[in-house]
Scaffold this motif. Structure first.
Motif, short mmCIF file in Angstrom:
data_model
loop_
_atom_site.label_atom_id
_atom_site.label_comp_id
_atom_site.label_asym_id
_atom_site.label_seq_id
_atom_site.Cartn_x
_atom_site.Cartn_y
_atom_site.Cartn_z
N UNK A 227 20.70 -17.82 -57.29
CA UNK A 227 20.27 -17.18 -56.04
C UNK A 227 18.95 -17.76 -55.55
N UNK A 228 18.03 -18.01 -56.48
CA UNK A 228 16.75 -18.63 -56.12
C UNK A 228 16.98 -20.03 -55.55
N UNK A 229 17.87 -20.78 -56.18
CA UNK A 229 18.15 -22.13 -55.71
C UNK A 229 18.78 -22.13 -54.33
N UNK A 230 19.78 -21.28 -54.12
CA UNK A 230 20.58 -21.33 -52.90
C UNK A 230 19.85 -20.73 -51.70
N UNK A 231 19.06 -19.68 -51.93
CA UNK A 231 18.42 -19.00 -50.81
C UNK A 231 16.99 -19.48 -50.58
N UNK A 232 16.14 -19.38 -51.61
CA UNK A 232 14.74 -19.75 -51.44
C UNK A 232 14.51 -21.25 -51.54
N UNK A 233 15.31 -21.92 -52.36
CA UNK A 233 15.10 -23.34 -52.59
C UNK A 233 15.89 -24.26 -51.70
N UNK A 234 16.63 -23.71 -50.77
CA UNK A 234 17.41 -24.55 -49.88
C UNK A 234 18.50 -25.33 -50.58
N UNK A 235 19.00 -24.80 -51.72
CA UNK A 235 20.07 -25.47 -52.46
C UNK A 235 19.58 -26.39 -53.55
N UNK A 236 18.26 -26.41 -53.82
CA UNK A 236 17.71 -27.30 -54.83
C UNK A 236 16.72 -26.55 -55.71
#
Length: 348
Positions: A227-236
């Protein structure tokens, strides 16, 4: 996606099985009856991963911006991707890595964007795109930003620090949310089973339910990092930030688990150390152990009873039941989710 869910669950289950086997052998020697219970727990872990992927795998699509303006200017979909990346403050090298293209290709797209937007530099391109509504996913407190990240307007913070602070706050929030949820999932069964079975030694199903809840709860480490990667990290997300986040979620859940066990002992007044030691000594006698070997084992259990009565010994001991599994889940989750193409968020 199902293939990766099965692979992930298999790796985590195998590691957790090994860790639990070591713990089980250390405390109660070998007992083949525990293996079916652990296999059931593994099945529930797979179910938890599948449910998590279904619940959190889909996210709303970003605002498409102003399609008529984009079409009129001839801005392609890839150029729009690059525009949004530069609006997020990323360098050409970072953009190339995120979009899986060559740095020279990024420069080519930027040149086209400057020409189509009538801009001479990045800041002018971003400002022009925002005026046209072509770059709606990012908002800035200051439009006059130099290439070094300084703001020309007094009282305006550097956009890069605002972006970093927002990501940090999002990660902390996710750590607390998923850590507390995981802690509740494992703490509630621990408390009620502990209170219900306080009159005697732990029943066989107590281990089954306890470790099932533990494995399912710690599957939220994977969900939280994703969830952190996909939402806050823009997929990264990088390996080390993902690992740190997973360990933090595991730590929060482990602390709640340990506190729930302390609550069981306080509510029941049971001397678990003595009760457990007596059960283990009885099991050794039933196996036919006697003489010096039995005496040595009894002495070990007496030491265990004395140590377990001390909270400074008991709390770390309780934490070691769950935290090593969290470490394993965190390592595997970070290793998989560092790849932006692994279970990438689906846009609807």
């Amino acid at each position: 996606m199902l293939k990766w869910v099965v692979i992930y669950a298999g790796v985590i289950a195998g590691g957790a099985l090994g860790l639990q086997a070591l713990e089980y052998r250390r405390l109660v020697r070998a007992d083949a009856g525990a293996w079916p219970q652990l296999l059931v727990a593994v099945a529930f872990l797979a179910l938890g991963l599948f449910a998590g992927a279904r619940l959190f795998g889909r996210h709303p699509a970003p605002d498409p911006g102003n399609p008529p303006a984009q079409a009129a200017l001839g801005i392609s979909a890839r150029e729009l991707d690059v525009l949004r990346e530069i609006a997020a403050g990323r360098s050409n090298k970072e953009i190339a890595g995120r979009l899986a293209i060559a740095p020279n290709t990024v420069k080519t797209h930027l040149a086209h964007l400057y020409d189509k937007l009538g801009a001479r530099r990045r800041t002018e391109a971003i400002a022009r795109a925002r005026e046209l509504g072509c770059c709606p996913s990012f908002s800035y407190q200051c439009a006059e930003i130099t290439l070094s990240g300084d703001c020309r307007r007094p009282g305006c913070l550097s956009w890069s620090w605002v972006f970093i602070a927002a990501k940090g706050a999002s990660m902390l929030r996710n750590i607390l949310v998923f850590g507390v949820i995981a802690g509740i999932l494992v703490a509630v069964p621990t408390y009620f089973i502990g209170v219900a079975t306080s009159d005697g030694p732990p029943p066989a199903y107590g281990m089954l339910v306890g470790y099932t809840a533990m494995l399912v709860a710690l599957s939220l480490v994977f969900v939280g990092i994703k969830r952190q990667r996909d939402l806050a990290g823009g997929g990264v997300i990088g390996f080390w930030p993902a690992l740190g986040m997973g360990l933090a979620i595991s730590a929060v859940a482990s602390i709640l688990y340990a506190l729930s066990w302390e609550a069981v002992l306080a509510a029941t007044g049971v001397d678990f150390g003595a009760q457990y030691a007596e059960a283990l000594v009885a099991a050794e006698k039933a196996k036919g152990v006697s003489g010096a070997e039995l005496a040595r084992y009894v002495a070990e259990m007496e030491t265990f009873k004395t140590n377990y009565a001390d909270p400074l010994y008991r709390l770390p001991t309780t934490l070691t039941e769950i935290f090593p599994v969290g470490v394993l889940v965190s390592l595997v989750s970070a290793g998989l989710l560092r790849n932006p193409r692994f279970m990438a968020a689906r846009r609807e």
